[in-house]
Design a protein around this motif. Sequence first.
Motif, mmCIF file in Angstrom:
data_model
loop_
_atom_site.group_PDB
_atom_site.id
_atom_site.type_symbol
_atom_site.label_atom_id
_atom_site.label_comp_id
_atom_site.label_asym_id
_atom_site.label_seq_id
_atom_site.Cartn_x
_atom_site.Cartn_y
_atom_site.Cartn_z
ATOM 1 N N VAL A 8 0.841 -1.203 0.000
ATOM 2 C CA VAL A 8 0.000 0.000 0.000
ATOM 3 C C VAL A 8 0.871 1.247 0.000
ATOM 4 N N TRP A 9 1.921 1.236 0.809
ATOM 5 C CA TRP A 9 2.832 2.384 0.846
ATOM 6 C C TRP A 9 3.477 2.603 -0.514
ATOM 7 N N ASN A 10 3.908 1.518 -1.142
ATOM 8 C CA ASN A 10 4.548 1.622 -2.452
ATOM 9 C C ASN A 10 3.586 2.171 -3.499
ATOM 10 N N GLU A 11 2.354 1.676 -3.493
ATOM 11 C CA GLU A 11 1.359 2.156 -4.452
ATOM 12 C C GLU A 11 0.974 3.610 -4.165
ATOM 13 N N LYS A 107 -3.175 -2.161 -4.363
ATOM 14 C CA LYS A 107 -3.568 -1.128 -5.320
ATOM 15 C C LYS A 107 -4.959 -0.591 -4.988
ATOM 16 N N GLN A 108 -5.866 -1.485 -4.627
ATOM 17 C CA GLN A 108 -7.211 -1.063 -4.250
ATOM 18 C C GLN A 108 -7.185 -0.168 -3.020
ATOM 19 N N LEU A 113 -7.365 5.148 -0.092
ATOM 20 C CA LEU A 113 -6.710 6.157 0.743
ATOM 21 C C LEU A 113 -6.735 7.524 0.074
ATOM 22 N N TYR A 114 -6.520 7.562 -1.225
ATOM 23 C CA TYR A 114 -6.550 8.848 -1.925
ATOM 24 C C TYR A 114 -7.963 9.411 -1.994
ATOM 25 N N ILE A 115 -8.952 8.553 -2.138
ATOM 26 C CA ILE A 115 -10.334 9.032 -2.103
ATOM 27 C C ILE A 115 -10.625 9.693 -0.759
#
Length: 249
Positions: A8-11, A107-108, A113-115
């Motif tokens: 998640v951090w990488n994405e 990725k999901q 998180l961005y939403i």
Amino acid sequence: MPSITAGVWNETIKLASRKKTLFFLAVMIVLPVAAGILLSRFQSGIGIGAIASRDFPILMLNLFTMVFLPLFVFMGAADVFSGEQGDRTLKLVLTRPVSRFKVFASKQLALALYIALYLVAGLLASTLSALLFQQTSGIGMILDGLLAYGAAIVPLIVLSIAATFLAQFFSSSSTALTVSLLLYVAFKVMAFFLPQLATYSPTAYTDWHMLWLSGSLAGSKLTSIFMFLAACSILFFTAGFYVFDKKEI
């Protein structure tokens, strides 16, 4: 779990490095401020309040959930799946000692998180604009904003999961984005002509935050809609991962 956290951090970092991501964040912040200034000048010019300041954050949220956030969702899903498949970077990710499920879930979660980040930015910007430019302050406006923006994340996450499912069928991010937008617009248009069928599409609930503010909707109705959205997310996630897992990279 550590591998999912690292994934998640990488994405998240990869999305942050894209100019599109920063552009949408800027829009979520600048648009409410600009709209607040223009609305304040307009209302002072005509001498009446065309829009109550308490309604301003909700008005901005309607715009965000109708246009800007779905567009980001479609672009993000197209980039992290179709785009990476097209430029062969996804193949490098899958050579690491991490299961495909963790890659897919990472990725999901990064998109989710961005939403959430964009909604928080939009809430803060629209609330501050209402307080500063419309000369009002009220705990009711803040509470309504928290409730509405918090509720808005649910259908947007479902929309992102559906978009990632669709992105599995394309190796070009532009094609995946175009198809997602066309389907989104088609379902929105269908809502005007076939509203009964449109209710079976998650696109029909991008404004479901308004139901939380109506006060007249029974809790059982909200529960049934939430269960429908949850079922859609499970189905799209499962189908999307199945295609992703079987895909030859």
